[in-house]
Design a protein around this motif. Sequence first.
Motif, short mmCIF file in Angstrom:
data_model
loop_
_atom_site.label_atom_id
_atom_site.label_comp_id
_atom_site.label_asym_id
_atom_site.label_seq_id
_atom_site.Cartn_x
_atom_site.Cartn_y
_atom_site.Cartn_z
N VAL A 130 2.77 6.86 6.98
CA VAL A 130 3.85 7.15 7.75
C VAL A 130 3.67 7.50 9.16
N ALA A 131 4.68 7.58 10.02
CA ALA A 131 4.59 7.63 11.34
C ALA A 131 4.16 8.78 11.87
N ASP A 132 4.28 9.91 11.27
CA ASP A 132 3.69 11.22 11.66
C ASP A 132 2.29 11.26 11.33
N GLU A 133 1.96 11.60 12.70
CA GLU A 133 0.11 11.50 12.32
C GLU A 133 -0.28 12.56 11.63
N LYS A 134 0.33 13.61 11.42
CA LYS A 134 -0.34 14.94 10.54
C LYS A 134 -0.44 14.62 9.28
N ASN A 135 0.79 13.52 8.80
CA ASN A 135 0.74 13.28 7.35
C ASN A 135 0.32 11.88 7.03
N ASN A 136 0.08 11.04 8.13
CA ASN A 136 -0.36 9.70 7.90
C ASN A 136 -1.74 9.64 7.22
N GLU A 137 -1.99 8.85 6.22
CA GLU A 137 -3.22 8.92 5.41
C GLU A 137 -3.97 7.69 5.83
N ASN B 166 -3.50 14.93 1.46
CA ASN B 166 -2.84 15.95 0.29
C ASN B 166 -3.63 15.80 -0.97
N ASN B 167 -4.71 15.15 -1.09
CA ASN B 167 -5.15 14.92 -2.56
C ASN B 167 -4.38 14.58 -3.58
N VAL C 104 0.74 -1.08 -0.04
CA VAL C 104 0.01 -0.14 -0.03
C VAL C 104 1.10 1.33 0.02
N SER C 105 2.06 1.28 0.77
CA SER C 105 2.91 2.28 0.57
C SER C 105 2.95 3.24 -0.61
N ASN C 106 2.52 4.38 -0.66
CA ASN C 106 2.85 5.12 -1.82
C ASN C 106 2.27 4.51 -3.09
N GLN C 107 1.16 3.68 -3.04
CA GLN C 107 0.50 3.16 -4.07
C GLN C 107 -0.76 4.04 -4.21
N PRO C 108 -1.21 4.17 -5.59
CA PRO C 108 -2.68 4.98 -5.92
C PRO C 108 -3.62 4.31 -5.32
#
Lengths: 571, 84
Positions: free
Chosen positions: A354-361, A346-347, A319-323
Motif C-alpha cells: 500500500v502507499a501508506d508507509e506505516k502499513n506497507n510491507e 501485522n504478522n 503479490v497484493s494480499n497474497q500469502p
Amino acid sequence: MYSLLYEGIGVQNWTYILVGITFSIYIGIAIWSRASSTKEFYVAGGGVSPLANGMATAADWMSAASFISMAGIISFAGYDGAVYLMGWTGGYVLLALLLAPYLRKFGKFTVPDFIGDRYYSNTARFVAVVCALLVSFTYVAGQMRGVGLVFSRFLEVDINTGVIIGMIIVLFYAVLGGMKGITYTQVAQYCVLIFAFMVPAIFISIQMTGNPIPQLGFGGELVDEPGIYLLDKLDGLSTDLGFAEYTEGSKSLIDVFAITLALMVGTAGLPHVIVRFFTVKLVKDARKSAGIALLLIAVLYTTAPAVAVFARTNMIETVSNQPYNSVPDWFKKWEATGLIEYFDKNNDGLIQYVADEKNNELIVDNDIMVLANPEIAKLPDWVIALVAAGALAAALSTAAGLLLVISASVSHDLIKKMINPNITEKGELLAARLSAIVAVCVAGYFGINPPGFVAATVALAFGLAAASFFPAIILGIFYKKMNKEGAITGMIIGVLLMLFYMTKFKFGWFGGGTKDDWWFGISPEGFGSIAMILNFIVSLSIMKLTKEPPKSVQEIVENIRIPINAGKATH
Amino acid sequence: MTKSNAKSYWKENIRYVLILMFFWFLVSFGAGILFKDFLNEFKIGGFKLGFWFAQQGSIYVFVILIFIYVYLMNNLDKKYGYDV
C-alpha cells in the motif's frame, strides 16, 4: 536431446548460451575493426554511413538506465515518468536542428575541441575537458553497476566478478578498436538490445490485451475482462491501494516542466552523444543519422511505458494480499539480491502493498521491473535469458562510448592540444589507449564500490551538461559575436550553480534543505534548466562588456553554417 | 557561393528551425504538460489524451519533425547549390 529442449534447459544455461554468443560477436567485431590511426580511434575515420551511425548512436544512448531502470521508474511514477520519455527523446530534435550539422561541419574530434577553437582559448578548452570528464565518469559508473547486477542475478556470480568480466570485454574492444571498433559493436548491440526489449513486451501485450503491438496494447481492453481498459483498471488498482491515479502522477507542473527541459537540453549537450556525429561523412548525413537514431530510440521509448503498465498491473495482481508462503519463485530469487524486501508488519502472513508507509510491507526496487517482468508473466526461459543479454548490450555499449570520450579528452584535448603539441601520431594513439585502460579501471572501481550517490549523480550529469556545454555550443554557432570571456564565465557560473544546488539538496551541504526549500519548487533533477538559463544570461551580459571575437573566428562561424566542403575530421 | 547567397540560405534555415521548434514545444511542453489536464478529458481508446501525448504522441512527433527538417534542408541545399 528433444526431451532436454522440451523440459527446458533452464534460465541459467540459456543465459550462458545467449551471453556467450553475443560476447563472441562483440569480440569478433573488435578484432575485425582495429583502429590504426588517431582518426580511426577518435571518429572511426569519419566515413560511417548514416544508418550505421544512427544505430550506433541509439545503442550508445540507450544505457543500463534506459533498458533496465526506465520502465521500472515509470511503473512506479505513472504519468510523471513522462519526464524521462520526453526529456530523453526531445533532446534529439535539438541535436538535429541546432547542433549536429554544424559540429560536423566544424570537423574536429571532440567537444572540448570545438569549445577551445571556437572560443580561441585554452582556458575554455580546459573548462570543457573538466566538464566532459565529470559528466562521463558519473555516467560510466552506473553502467558498470548495471553489468554487475545482471551477472549476479542471472548467472549467480558475485556482483564484483560480474563487474570485472564486463570491464575486460569493454577494455578489449574499446582499447583495440577505438571509435571504429565501438561503432560496429554498437550496431550489433542495438540489434541485441532492441530484440531483447521487444520480445517480452510483445508476448505480454498479447497475453494481457490480445494486441501484439505494445504501444497500442496498453491503451486497449483486457483479455480477461472484456470491456475494461487496462489503464482504467490500473488507475483503480492504484487508488485502491492509496497511490495516486496512474495516469495523473503527483509531481508539480513546474517541476515536470523543468525536469523535462533539463533532460532534453542535457541530452543535446552530452559529449558521448555529440561526438557520434563527427563520425559521418557529410553534413546532411549528420542530420539524417540524428533522425534515424531517434527513430530507433523511439522503438524502445514508446514501448517502455507499455511495459511499465503491464509490469505494474501484473505485479500488484501477483503479490497484493497474497500469502507470503505461496509467492512465486522469482520473488524469492530477487529477495535474495536484496532488491525485493518484505516485512510482515501485522504478522498475518499476507503481503500488504500500500502507499501508506506505516502499513506497507513490500519494497520493490525500480531496477528489477524490466528484468523480472518476463518471469512475472511466466514467459519461456529463453526470453528471460534474452533480457539479460539485452541489458548487458545496453550497459556495455554506453560504457564504451563514454570511455572513448574520457580517453579522447585526456590524449587529444589535454596531451595533444595543451601539454605536448609535438606528440607523434603513434604517441597520441598510445596515449589514447592507455587513458582508455585507466578509465576502465576507474569505472570498474566505482562499479564495485558504488558511491552512495550514483542515482543522484546521473541527474547531476544531465544538469551539468545542460548548464555548461549546451549554451556555449548554441551561442558559438548561432551568435558569431559571442566571445571567450562570455562563454567561459557562463560555463563556470552555470556549472558551479548546478553543483551548489545538487550538493545542497542531495548531500545536505551548505545547510542542506528539504523539498519545501527548493527554489521555485524545482527539484535538483530539474535545476539544470535554471542553471542553463543563468549561463545564457551571464554569457550574454559579459559579452556586452568585453571586446568582440577576432575577425578570423567570426569567419569560422559563418563557414560552419554552410554545409559544403565539410572535409574529414582533422586535428 | 557569394556572401549574400550564404546569408539568405542561413535565414531560410533559421525560419525552418523556428517553425519546427514551435511544434516541438507544442506537443511536449504544451500537450504533454501544460494542457495535459484539459486534454485528459478526451479519450482515444483507453488513453486519456494528455497522458498519451506525454508518453507516446510527443515522441512520434519528434521523429517526424527531424525527418521533415532533413527533407527541407536537403531541398534548401539543392536550391543554393550546397548539395555537393
